[in-house]
Scaffold this active site. Structure first.
Site, PDB file in Angstrom:
ATOM      1  N   ASN A   1     119.420 -42.946  45.587  1.00 12.11           N
ATOM      2  CA  ASN A   1     118.078 -43.103  46.173  1.00 12.11           C
ATOM      3  C   ASN A   1     118.060 -42.570  47.601  1.00 12.11           C
ATOM      4  O   ASN A   1     119.101 -42.470  48.249  1.00 12.11           O
ATOM      5  CB  ASN A   1     117.684 -44.593  46.195  1.00 12.11           C
ATOM      6  CG  ASN A   1     118.697 -45.452  46.941  1.00 12.11           C
ATOM      7  OD1 ASN A   1     119.743 -45.810  46.384  1.00 12.11           O
ATOM      8  ND2 ASN A   1     118.419 -45.754  48.182  1.00 12.11           N
TER       9      ASN A   1
ATOM     10  N   MET B   1     127.560 -50.092  50.328  1.00 10.58           N
ATOM     11  CA  MET B   1     128.109 -51.432  50.558  1.00 10.58           C
ATOM     12  C   MET B   1     129.562 -51.563  50.110  1.00 10.58           C
ATOM     13  O   MET B   1     130.030 -52.667  49.835  1.00 10.58           O
ATOM     14  CB  MET B   1     127.258 -52.470  49.809  1.00 10.58           C
ATOM     15  CG  MET B   1     125.768 -52.388  50.131  1.00 10.58           C
ATOM     16  SD  MET B   1     124.838 -53.565  49.159  1.00 10.58           S
ATOM     17  CE  MET B   1     123.146 -53.029  49.482  1.00 10.58           C
ATOM     18  N   SER B   2     130.281 -50.447  50.015  1.00  9.01           N
ATOM     19  CA  SER B   2     131.670 -50.551  49.517  1.00  9.01           C
ATOM     20  C   SER B   2     132.549 -49.474  50.156  1.00  9.01           C
ATOM     21  O   SER B   2     132.235 -48.947  51.213  1.00  9.01           O
ATOM     22  CB  SER B   2     131.667 -50.388  47.991  1.00  9.01           C
ATOM     23  OG  SER B   2     131.305 -49.067  47.637  1.00  9.01           O
TER      24      SER B   2
ATOM     25  N   ALA C   1     127.912 -45.731  44.495  1.00 10.83           N
ATOM     26  CA  ALA C   1     126.499 -45.361  44.532  1.00 10.83           C
ATOM     27  C   ALA C   1     126.039 -45.585  45.965  1.00 10.83           C
ATOM     28  O   ALA C   1     126.462 -46.544  46.614  1.00 10.83           O
ATOM     29  CB  ALA C   1     125.717 -46.247  43.575  1.00 10.83           C
TER      30      ALA C   1
ATOM     31  N   HIS D   1     129.294 -53.968  36.979  1.00 11.64           N
ATOM     32  CA  HIS D   1     130.706 -53.867  37.380  1.00 11.64           C
ATOM     33  C   HIS D   1     131.540 -54.682  36.384  1.00 11.64           C
ATOM     34  O   HIS D   1     131.680 -55.894  36.528  1.00 11.64           O
ATOM     35  CB  HIS D   1     130.910 -54.441  38.785  1.00 11.64           C
ATOM     36  CG  HIS D   1     130.374 -53.579  39.872  1.00 11.64           C
ATOM     37  ND1 HIS D   1     131.172 -52.721  40.606  1.00 11.64           N
ATOM     38  CD2 HIS D   1     129.138 -53.401  40.338  1.00 11.64           C
ATOM     39  CE1 HIS D   1     130.428 -52.076  41.480  1.00 11.64           C
ATOM     40  NE2 HIS D   1     129.183 -52.466  41.350  1.00 11.64           N
TER      41      HIS D   1
ATOM     42  N   HIS E   1     132.899 -56.703  45.931  1.00 10.17           N
ATOM     43  CA  HIS E   1     132.386 -56.265  47.228  1.00 10.17           C
ATOM     44  C   HIS E   1     132.574 -57.331  48.298  1.00 10.17           C
ATOM     45  O   HIS E   1     132.606 -58.531  47.999  1.00 10.17           O
ATOM     46  CB  HIS E   1     130.887 -55.967  47.116  1.00 10.17           C
ATOM     47  CG  HIS E   1     130.564 -54.901  46.121  1.00 10.17           C
ATOM     48  ND1 HIS E   1     130.517 -55.141  44.774  1.00 10.17           N
ATOM     49  CD2 HIS E   1     130.293 -53.583  46.280  1.00 10.17           C
ATOM     50  CE1 HIS E   1     130.218 -54.022  44.139  1.00 10.17           C
ATOM     51  NE2 HIS E   1     130.087 -53.051  45.029  1.00 10.17           N
TER      52      HIS E   1
ATOM     53  N   HIS F   1     118.482 -52.872  42.898  1.00  7.87           N
ATOM     54  CA  HIS F   1     119.754 -52.643  42.215  1.00  7.87           C
ATOM     55  C   HIS F   1     119.516 -52.020  40.834  1.00  7.87           C
ATOM     56  O   HIS F   1     120.341 -51.247  40.345  1.00  7.87           O
ATOM     57  CB  HIS F   1     120.540 -53.957  42.105  1.00  7.87           C
ATOM     58  CG  HIS F   1     121.920 -53.796  41.545  1.00  7.87           C
ATOM     59  ND1 HIS F   1     122.845 -52.903  42.073  1.00  7.87           N
ATOM     60  CD2 HIS F   1     122.542 -54.389  40.497  1.00  7.87           C
ATOM     61  CE1 HIS F   1     123.960 -52.968  41.358  1.00  7.87           C
ATOM     62  NE2 HIS F   1     123.805 -53.851  40.394  1.00  7.87           N
TER      63      HIS F   1
ATOM     64  N   TYR G   1     130.364 -58.405  50.208  1.00  6.61           N
ATOM     65  CA  TYR G   1     129.218 -59.324  50.268  1.00  6.61           C
ATOM     66  C   TYR G   1     129.273 -60.438  49.223  1.00  6.61           C
ATOM     67  O   TYR G   1     128.508 -61.389  49.281  1.00  6.61           O
ATOM     68  CB  TYR G   1     127.898 -58.551  50.147  1.00  6.61           C
ATOM     69  CG  TYR G   1     127.724 -57.766  48.857  1.00  6.61           C
ATOM     70  CD1 TYR G   1     127.520 -58.390  47.635  1.00  6.61           C
ATOM     71  CD2 TYR G   1     127.779 -56.375  48.876  1.00  6.61           C
ATOM     72  CE1 TYR G   1     127.370 -57.675  46.473  1.00  6.61           C
ATOM     73  CE2 TYR G   1     127.627 -55.643  47.714  1.00  6.61           C
ATOM     74  CZ  TYR G   1     127.419 -56.297  46.505  1.00  6.61           C
ATOM     75  OH  TYR G   1     127.276 -55.582  45.355  1.00  6.61           O
ATOM     76  N   GLU G   2     130.198 -60.340  48.255  1.00 11.26           N
ATOM     77  CA  GLU G   2     130.254 -61.392  47.237  1.00 11.26           C
ATOM     78  C   GLU G   2     130.872 -62.676  47.780  1.00 11.26           C
ATOM     79  O   GLU G   2     130.498 -63.772  47.395  1.00 11.26           O
ATOM     80  CB  GLU G   2     131.033 -60.902  46.013  1.00 11.26           C
ATOM     81  CG  GLU G   2     130.286 -59.782  45.302  1.00 11.26           C
ATOM     82  CD  GLU G   2     130.997 -59.297  44.060  1.00 11.26           C
ATOM     83  OE1 GLU G   2     131.247 -60.116  43.166  1.00 11.26           O
ATOM     84  OE2 GLU G   2     131.309 -58.092  43.998  1.00 11.26           O
TER      85      GLU G   2
ATOM     86  N   SER H   1     129.064 -48.710  41.001  1.00 10.81           N
ATOM     87  CA  SER H   1     127.931 -49.181  40.187  1.00 10.81           C
ATOM     88  C   SER H   1     127.532 -48.205  39.101  1.00 10.81           C
ATOM     89  O   SER H   1     127.184 -47.061  39.384  1.00 10.81           O
ATOM     90  CB  SER H   1     126.693 -49.392  41.061  1.00 10.81           C
ATOM     91  OG  SER H   1     126.838 -50.499  41.874  1.00 10.81           O
TER      92      SER H   1
HETATM   93  N1  HPA Z   1     121.901 -48.746  50.527  1.00 10.53           N
HETATM   94  C1  HPA Z   1     123.079 -49.388  50.332  1.00 10.53           C
HETATM   95  N2  HPA Z   1     123.757 -49.344  49.200  1.00 10.53           N
HETATM   96  C2  HPA Z   1     123.249 -48.605  48.206  1.00 10.53           C
HETATM   97  C3  HPA Z   1     122.050 -47.912  48.331  1.00 10.53           C
HETATM   98  C4  HPA Z   1     121.336 -47.977  49.558  1.00 10.53           C
HETATM   99  O1  HPA Z   1     120.247 -47.392  49.755  1.00 10.53           O
HETATM  100  N3  HPA Z   1     121.835 -47.276  47.153  1.00 10.53           N
HETATM  101  C5  HPA Z   1     122.884 -47.587  46.342  1.00 10.53           C
HETATM  102  N4  HPA Z   1     123.756 -48.386  46.970  1.00 10.53           N
END
Ligand code: HPA
Length: 263
Positions: free
Chosen positions: A226, A202-203, A107, A55, A77, A238, A79-80, A24
């Site tokens: 974060n 998530m990847s 990320a 992306h 991903h 996001h 989840y898509e 990301s």
């Molecule tokens: N959780 C999952 N995926 C992420 C996060 C998170 O806090 N930050 C960036 N991608």
């Protein structure tokens, strides 16, 4: 025409040394490749197409630090589509182009207050918390892939040297894969931190498994965008992921360039 033939037609058939999949907001590194040829995923037979903002979705072949590489700018991903093997054709393509290794970036959220946003974290190992596996349905014995040192020790050392050479403070830790697309709950972040994960995302994990299945060496780096859910008292979004990853662009590029140079 197969995706590999299409790439060779457009970018030539000299082998690449390595492939990269950028997470990301990190895709802009692909814009810095010299003599670059960019081929949208949509023009390549069998390649998955991502709908996630941030992306872009292209294979960019070119030269970085004198080495011929290919960058998959944008990834699809789990989840898509609910398909853990969605990146299989892309990873096979990199191997077909001659790659010996794959660098994955993402990320991620942090589970630790001492791993704050803007940290870069070398992934030393992972926890597959999703319960999914991209090799389910693979009919061959080779599906029983060893996952000890899945993140290649030599490439980990190369990343540490790159951090030293580029003056980047590179942390290290374990990445846990949650399926997404909803972010984790505070209780989930607390739990996975106790279980040994330093970052959540998530990847990356399915791609690592797919790459190891076909013998590609893997290295991976998380950009912490974060603190994980519940650690800061703030809501996750996001937009924040994209803004925070854009901020780290310079540091991140310096690290990756030094890694590619490989001294
Ligand atoms: N959780 C999952 N995926 C992420 C996060 C998170 O806090 N930050 C960036 N991608």
């Amino acid at each position: 025409m197969s995706a590999l033939e299409e790439i060779r037609n457009r970018a030539g058939d000299a082998p690449i040394e390595m492939g990269m999949i950028l997470g990301s907001g990190l895709g802009s590194l692909a814009d810095t490749l010299e003599d670059a040829v960019s081929i949208p995923f949509g023009a390549l037979d069998g390649m998955p197409v991502s709908g996630v903002s941030g992306h872009a979705g292209a294979v960019v072949v070119g030269t970085m630090e004198g080495r011929r590489i290919a960058i998959l700018s944008g990834r699809v991903h789990y989840y898509e589509q609910g398909n853990a093997k969605v990146m299989q054709p892309a990873i096979q393509l990199l191997k077909g182009m001659g790659a010996e290794s794959l660098l994955l970036t993402n990320a991620a959220g942090s589970t630790r207050m001492d791993l704050p946003p803007q940290s870069l974290m070398l992934i030393t190992d992972h926890i597959n918390y999703s319960g999914m596996n991209p090799l389910i349905g693979d009919p061959e014995d080779a599906r029983f892939v060893n996952m000890v040192d899945a993140y290649d020790p030599d490439l980990r050392a190369r990343l540490r040297r790159a951090a030293g050479a580029s003056g980047v403070d590179l942390k290290e830790g374990v990445y846990a894969w949650f399926s997404g697309p909803s972010f984790e709950t505070p209780a989930e972040v607390k739990m996975i931190g106790m279980l040994g994960a330093d970052a959540v995302g998530m990847s990356t994990v399915p791609e690592t498994i797919l790459a190891r299945r076909i013998g590609l060496k893997v290295a991976a780096v998380s950009l912490i965008t974060n603190l994980g859910a519940g650690l800061s008292g703030e809501a996750l979004s996001h937009d924040e992921t994209k803004t925070e990853s854009a901020k780290a662009k310079e540091t991140f590029s310096a690290l990756i360039r030094a890694y590619v140079k490989g001294e």
